[in-house]
Design an enzyme around this catalytic site. Structure first.
Site, PDB file in Angstrom:
ATOM      1  N   LYS A   1     -11.371  -1.887   7.750  1.00 19.30           N
ATOM      2  CA  LYS A   1     -10.529  -2.760   8.566  1.00 19.30           C
ATOM      3  C   LYS A   1     -10.951  -2.712  10.043  1.00 19.30           C
ATOM      4  CE  LYS A   1      -8.199  -3.272   4.762  1.00 19.30           C
ATOM      5  NZ  LYS A   1      -7.203  -2.362   4.226  1.00 19.30           N
TER       6      LYS A   1
ATOM      7  N   ASP B   1      -1.238   6.968   6.374  1.00 18.31           N
ATOM      8  CA  ASP B   1      -2.302   6.024   6.046  1.00 18.31           C
ATOM      9  C   ASP B   1      -2.471   5.136   7.278  1.00 18.31           C
ATOM     10  OD1 ASP B   1      -3.856   3.893   5.207  1.00 18.31           O
ATOM     11  OD2 ASP B   1      -2.673   3.443   3.409  1.00 18.31           O
TER      12      ASP B   1
ATOM     13  N   TRP C   1       0.833  -1.206   0.000  1.00 15.18           N
ATOM     14  CA  TRP C   1       0.000   0.000   0.000  1.00 15.18           C
ATOM     15  C   TRP C   1       0.862   1.248   0.000  1.00 15.18           C
ATOM     16  CZ3 TRP C   1      -4.403  -1.254  -1.717  1.00 15.18           C
ATOM     17  CH2 TRP C   1      -5.034  -2.426  -1.324  1.00 15.18           C
TER      18      TRP C   1
HETATM   19  C1  LIG Z   1      -6.743  -1.957   2.735  1.00 12.92           C
HETATM   20  C2  LIG Z   1      -5.725  -0.877   2.718  1.00 12.92           C
HETATM   21  C3  LIG Z   1      -5.722   0.125   1.728  1.00 12.92           C
HETATM   22  C4  LIG Z   1      -6.700   0.133   0.583  1.00 12.92           C
HETATM   23  O1  LIG Z   1      -7.909   0.637   0.983  1.00 12.92           O
HETATM   24  P1  LIG Z   1      -9.120   0.865  -0.056  1.00 12.92           P
HETATM   25  O2  LIG Z   1     -10.119   1.520   0.838  1.00 12.92           O
HETATM   26  O3  LIG Z   1      -9.538  -0.486  -0.541  1.00 12.92           O
HETATM   27  O4  LIG Z   1      -8.638   1.737  -1.143  1.00 12.92           O
HETATM   28  C5  LIG Z   1      -4.774   1.128   1.816  1.00 12.92           C
HETATM   29  N1  LIG Z   1      -3.861   1.143   2.810  1.00 12.92           N
HETATM   30  C6  LIG Z   1      -3.834   0.193   3.768  1.00 12.92           C
HETATM   31  C7  LIG Z   1      -2.807   0.274   4.845  1.00 12.92           C
HETATM   32  C8  LIG Z   1      -4.765  -0.840   3.749  1.00 12.92           C
HETATM   33  O5  LIG Z   1      -4.734  -1.786   4.700  1.00 12.92           O
END
Ligand SMILES: *Cc1c(COP(=O)(O)O)cnc(C)c1O
Length: 356
Positions: free
Chosen positions: A190, A166, A99
């Site tokens: 998540k 993030d 990511w």
């Molecule tokens: C799952 C995840 C993403 C992607 O998220 P989306 O909402 O599907 O775009 C980005 N960064 C991390 C750390 C993730 O776990």
């Protein structure tokens, strides 16, 4: 049979959040109509939005000068929305996983993006140390929890430039010193809500500094001014997020949550270390995620990989298969995963060991 939900995302949510969402889909806030078919501008939904923002601020102790937004597009949309709004000349990225790499790739479209450090040389199984953040960068971007590789930055780092994070997979798992960050974002699916809503916590003084024109929908200021109601927000996931936040508040907040999360993670990592069949994929304990616990069969038992997955699934464990870039197993132990599920997995590992 009771299921133990170890999926990495979308993932386990508090039962009460799901039950109350079902009730609201049937009859929202005593309106006699469904949450799915009421105007987002109704006073009943406005109350949901207001309380969800207020609980974000309360639970994360967010200081003055920050705004909480609920947007569409997933964390992946933030990968380009961040540089679009913040990158004038240069940005630094810590590349600690897939990511993080995707975020870095998007930034290169908008200016000079620098890989400050990376852990790719060892398949992202550690958090780089001793790197230098360029002091002339517009911002420095990190991914606090690497969902796929099971590593985590568990403390709020010091950055000489605006820090952007993030926090898709570890938001609300521990207290965060928000004042150290200019912007925090994440997909909700998540640790917070079903997929469809993305949270953004942004300090207003970092905005309005780039020279490029910004399309209305991807300008943070649009959503700040309109209270995340410029267009129709993802109504249902925001409602569920509110229910999850109420659950967390009743439980005692993020400090209490961190304590429980640490207990769950310790229980499982200890068993992985003790059990002759298994080993962790992240060697250094301080880099190990408390949210996504990755492990594999020990070399001598590698052929038992699929047998263990089958054994575990017969005992109600779901979502344990590791991501294809790591293999083995990944137990996601998000906030809403009960400790009993971790205990059930540990017994399962012990019983499997006794058979081999
Ligand atoms: C799952 C995840 C993403 C992607 O998220 P989306 O909402 O599907 O775009 C980005 N960064 C991390 C750390 C993730 O776990």
């Amino acid at each position: 049979m009771k299921k133990h939900n170890f999926f990495a995302g979308p993932s386990v949510l508090p039962d009460v959040a799901i039950q109350n969402s079902i009730k609201a889909i049937d009859n929202f806030s005593d309106t006699g109509i469904s949450l799915l078919s009421i105007s987002h501008r109704s006073k009943e939904f406005q109350a949901v939005m207001d309380e969800a923002q207020a609980l974000f601020k309360k639970l994360l102790d967010i200081p003055e000068g920050y705004h909480v937004l609920f947007l569409g597009g997933g964390a992946s949309t933030q990968f380009y929305m961040v540089p679009f709004n913040l990158l004038e000349k240069k940005a630094g990225y810590l590349v600690t996983g897939e990511w993080a790499g995707k975020a870095f790739k998007e930034a290169k479209i908008f200016g000079e993006a620098i890989e400050v450090a990376s852990s790719k040389d060892r398949n992202f199984n550690y958090i780089p140390q001793g790197y230098v953040i360029p002091s002339d960068a517009d911002y420095f971007h990190i991914t606090t929890n690497n969902t796929i590789y099971g590593t985590e930055i568990k403390e709020d780092i010091d950055s000489p430039v605006t820090l952007v994070a993030d926090m898709s997979s570890d938001i609300f798992s521990r207290p965060v010193d928000v004042s150290k960050y200019g912007l925090i974002y994440g997909g909700a699916q998540k640790n917070l809500a079903p997929s469809g809503v993305t949270f953004v916590i942004v300090r207003e003084d970092i905005l309005g500094k780039v020279s490029r024109p910004i399309p209305t929908m991807i300008n943070y200021n649009t959503h700040i001014t309109k209270g995340s109601m410029f267009n129709t927000p993802p109504v249902l996931p925001i409602f569920t997020a509110l229910e999850t936040l109420r659950w967390l508040d009743n439980l005692g907040g993020v400090s209490q949550m961190q304590k429980i999360n640490n207990e769950k993670a310790t229980l499982l990592y200890d068993e992985i270390e003790r059990n002759k069949l298994f080993m962790p994929t992240v060697p250094d304990a301080k880099d190990r995620s408390i949210m996504n616990i990755c492990f594999v069969m020990n070399e001598n038992y590698a052929e038992l990989n699929d047998t263990f997955l089958k054994f575990a699934s017969e005992r109600g464990m779901v979502g344990l298969k590791g991501h294809r870039s790591v293999g083995g197993f990944r137990a996601s132990t998000y906030n809403a995963l009960p400790k009993e599920s971790v205990e059930a997995l540990v017994s399962c590992m012990k019983d499997f060991e006794a058979m081999h």
